[in-house]
Design a protein around this motif. Sequence first.
Motif, mmCIF file in Angstrom:
data_model
loop_
_atom_site.group_PDB
_atom_site.id
_atom_site.type_symbol
_atom_site.label_atom_id
_atom_site.label_comp_id
_atom_site.label_asym_id
_atom_site.label_seq_id
_atom_site.Cartn_x
_atom_site.Cartn_y
_atom_site.Cartn_z
ATOM 1 N N PRO A 178 -12.770 10.935 5.895
ATOM 2 C CA PRO A 178 -11.314 11.179 5.868
ATOM 3 C C PRO A 178 -10.569 10.367 6.927
ATOM 4 O O PRO A 178 -9.439 9.917 6.676
ATOM 5 N N LEU A 179 -11.193 10.169 8.089
ATOM 6 C CA LEU A 179 -10.542 9.382 9.133
ATOM 7 C C LEU A 179 -10.437 7.917 8.730
ATOM 8 O O LEU A 179 -9.426 7.256 9.012
ATOM 9 N N LEU A 180 -11.477 7.408 8.079
ATOM 10 C CA LEU A 180 -11.399 6.038 7.574
ATOM 11 C C LEU A 180 -10.306 5.904 6.532
ATOM 12 O O LEU A 180 -9.560 4.909 6.508
ATOM 13 N N GLY A 181 -10.205 6.909 5.648
ATOM 14 C CA GLY A 181 -9.143 6.879 4.643
ATOM 15 C C GLY A 181 -7.768 6.915 5.278
ATOM 16 O O GLY A 181 -6.855 6.185 4.866
ATOM 17 N N LEU A 182 -7.606 7.748 6.294
ATOM 18 C CA LEU A 182 -6.316 7.814 6.991
ATOM 19 C C LEU A 182 -6.013 6.509 7.706
ATOM 20 O O LEU A 182 -4.867 6.053 7.732
ATOM 21 N N PHE A 183 -7.040 5.907 8.287
ATOM 22 C CA PHE A 183 -6.857 4.610 8.951
ATOM 23 C C PHE A 183 -6.378 3.554 7.963
ATOM 24 O O PHE A 183 -5.470 2.765 8.252
ATOM 25 N N GLY A 184 -6.980 3.553 6.762
ATOM 26 C CA GLY A 184 -6.541 2.605 5.740
ATOM 27 C C GLY A 184 -5.120 2.867 5.295
ATOM 28 O O GLY A 184 -4.355 1.930 5.027
ATOM 29 N N THR A 185 -4.738 4.149 5.236
ATOM 30 C CA THR A 185 -3.368 4.493 4.863
ATOM 31 C C THR A 185 -2.369 3.988 5.894
ATOM 32 O O THR A 185 -1.313 3.448 5.554
ATOM 33 N N VAL A 186 -2.700 4.166 7.154
ATOM 34 C CA VAL A 186 -1.817 3.689 8.223
ATOM 35 C C VAL A 186 -1.659 2.178 8.152
ATOM 36 O O VAL A 186 -0.534 1.642 8.268
ATOM 37 N N LEU A 187 -2.768 1.471 7.950
ATOM 38 C CA LEU A 187 -2.682 0.016 7.833
ATOM 39 C C LEU A 187 -1.838 -0.385 6.631
ATOM 40 O O LEU A 187 -1.028 -1.330 6.705
ATOM 41 N N GLY A 188 -2.016 0.325 5.521
ATOM 42 C CA GLY A 188 -1.228 0.005 4.335
ATOM 43 C C GLY A 188 0.249 0.287 4.525
ATOM 44 O O GLY A 188 1.101 -0.476 4.060
ATOM 45 N N MET A 189 0.595 1.362 5.202
ATOM 46 C CA MET A 189 2.000 1.672 5.468
ATOM 47 C C MET A 189 2.623 0.640 6.386
ATOM 48 O O MET A 189 3.783 0.236 6.200
ATOM 49 N N ILE A 190 1.866 0.202 7.367
ATOM 50 C CA ILE A 190 2.374 -0.843 8.252
ATOM 51 C C ILE A 190 2.670 -2.105 7.459
ATOM 52 O O ILE A 190 3.723 -2.748 7.620
ATOM 53 N N GLU A 191 1.745 -2.464 6.569
ATOM 54 C CA GLU A 191 1.940 -3.666 5.752
ATOM 55 C C GLU A 191 3.131 -3.508 4.812
ATOM 56 O O GLU A 191 3.914 -4.452 4.617
ATOM 57 N N ALA A 192 3.294 -2.310 4.229
ATOM 58 C CA ALA A 192 4.400 -2.082 3.300
ATOM 59 C C ALA A 192 5.744 -2.181 4.008
ATOM 60 O O ALA A 192 6.684 -2.825 3.512
ATOM 61 N N PHE A 193 5.868 -1.566 5.169
ATOM 62 C CA PHE A 193 7.142 -1.610 5.892
ATOM 63 C C PHE A 193 7.401 -2.982 6.509
ATOM 64 O O PHE A 193 8.556 -3.374 6.704
ATOM 65 N N GLN A 194 6.341 -3.709 6.799
ATOM 66 C CA GLN A 194 6.537 -5.081 7.265
ATOM 67 C C GLN A 194 7.098 -5.947 6.144
ATOM 68 O O GLN A 194 7.977 -6.787 6.365
ATOM 69 N N ALA A 195 6.590 -5.722 4.918
ATOM 70 C CA ALA A 195 7.134 -6.438 3.762
ATOM 71 C C ALA A 195 8.583 -6.048 3.526
ATOM 72 O O ALA A 195 9.412 -6.885 3.139
ATOM 73 N N LEU A 196 8.901 -4.767 3.768
ATOM 74 C CA LEU A 196 10.278 -4.303 3.615
ATOM 75 C C LEU A 196 11.192 -4.984 4.626
ATOM 76 O O LEU A 196 12.323 -5.384 4.302
ATOM 77 N N GLN A 197 10.708 -5.155 5.828
ATOM 78 C CA GLN A 197 11.516 -5.822 6.851
ATOM 79 C C GLN A 197 11.720 -7.294 6.520
ATOM 80 O O GLN A 197 12.818 -7.846 6.696
ATOM 81 N N ASP A 198 10.653 -7.932 6.033
ATOM 82 C CA ASP A 198 10.752 -9.356 5.703
ATOM 83 C C ASP A 198 11.686 -9.589 4.524
ATOM 84 O O ASP A 198 12.292 -10.665 4.405
ATOM 85 N N ALA A 199 11.809 -8.584 3.639
ATOM 86 C CA ALA A 199 12.674 -8.757 2.466
ATOM 87 C C ALA A 199 14.144 -8.740 2.838
ATOM 88 O O ALA A 199 14.985 -9.244 2.088
ATOM 89 N N GLY A 200 14.480 -8.148 3.965
ATOM 90 C CA GLY A 200 15.883 -8.114 4.395
ATOM 91 C C GLY A 200 16.723 -7.248 3.476
ATOM 92 O O GLY A 200 16.351 -6.120 3.134
#
Length: 211
Positions: A122-144
């Motif tokens: 479960p901790l590995l799954g949560l870690f992957g979720t955090v990484l994915g959320m970071i990537e998603a919001f970074q894409a949101l920021q880059d989209a302007g």
Amino acid sequence: MFDLDRIIGIYELGGPVVAVLVGVSVLTFAVVLYKLWQFRMARVGQHNAIRTALEHWDAGKHQDAATALHVSKSYLAPIVAQAMNAPDTQDVSSRMEAEAEARFLKLERGFRFLDTVAQLAPLLGLFGTVLGMIEAFQALQDAGSSVDPSLLAGGIWVALLTTAVGLAVAMPTSVVLSWFEARMTAERVFADQALNTIHTPNTYRPLTHAA
């Protein structure tokens, strides 16, 4: 059969964390199958012949006890036989208990790995979720200002997938481990009862009433 394209697809969908969890799940399944085979070969829980031998022994029928014990294929049968043939001393009793514990530890090999998987998946799954959320919001920021909601939703969905995979690996592993541990607890109780029956003579005699 080894399907490289499917593994690559899983990696592209969920990222390296999901790929790691899939690999861990395959290894966990192999360990569970091995433990089931080991329990079956050791005849874990199959002690009817030993119980019959102990009943004869408790009644003072030592030869009948040896005959009943001879047909047992349980991993505990050699220890019970040694206890019946050994002198009744404290040192011998302690040695028999130590030999039984050594056999228990052999059957419990792999439990630590299953426990680690149940806790870390479960901790590995949560870690992957955090990484994915970071990537998603970074894409949101880059989209302007030209934000595509479907792109953001898709990124969050993929991120949450890792948590789901982690839980899917951890929950059945935890259930199976609990079942294995319960079986071994029962084995320890039975072995302790058997050795105590052999080393502690039955001094009970029913009361008789004069006519």
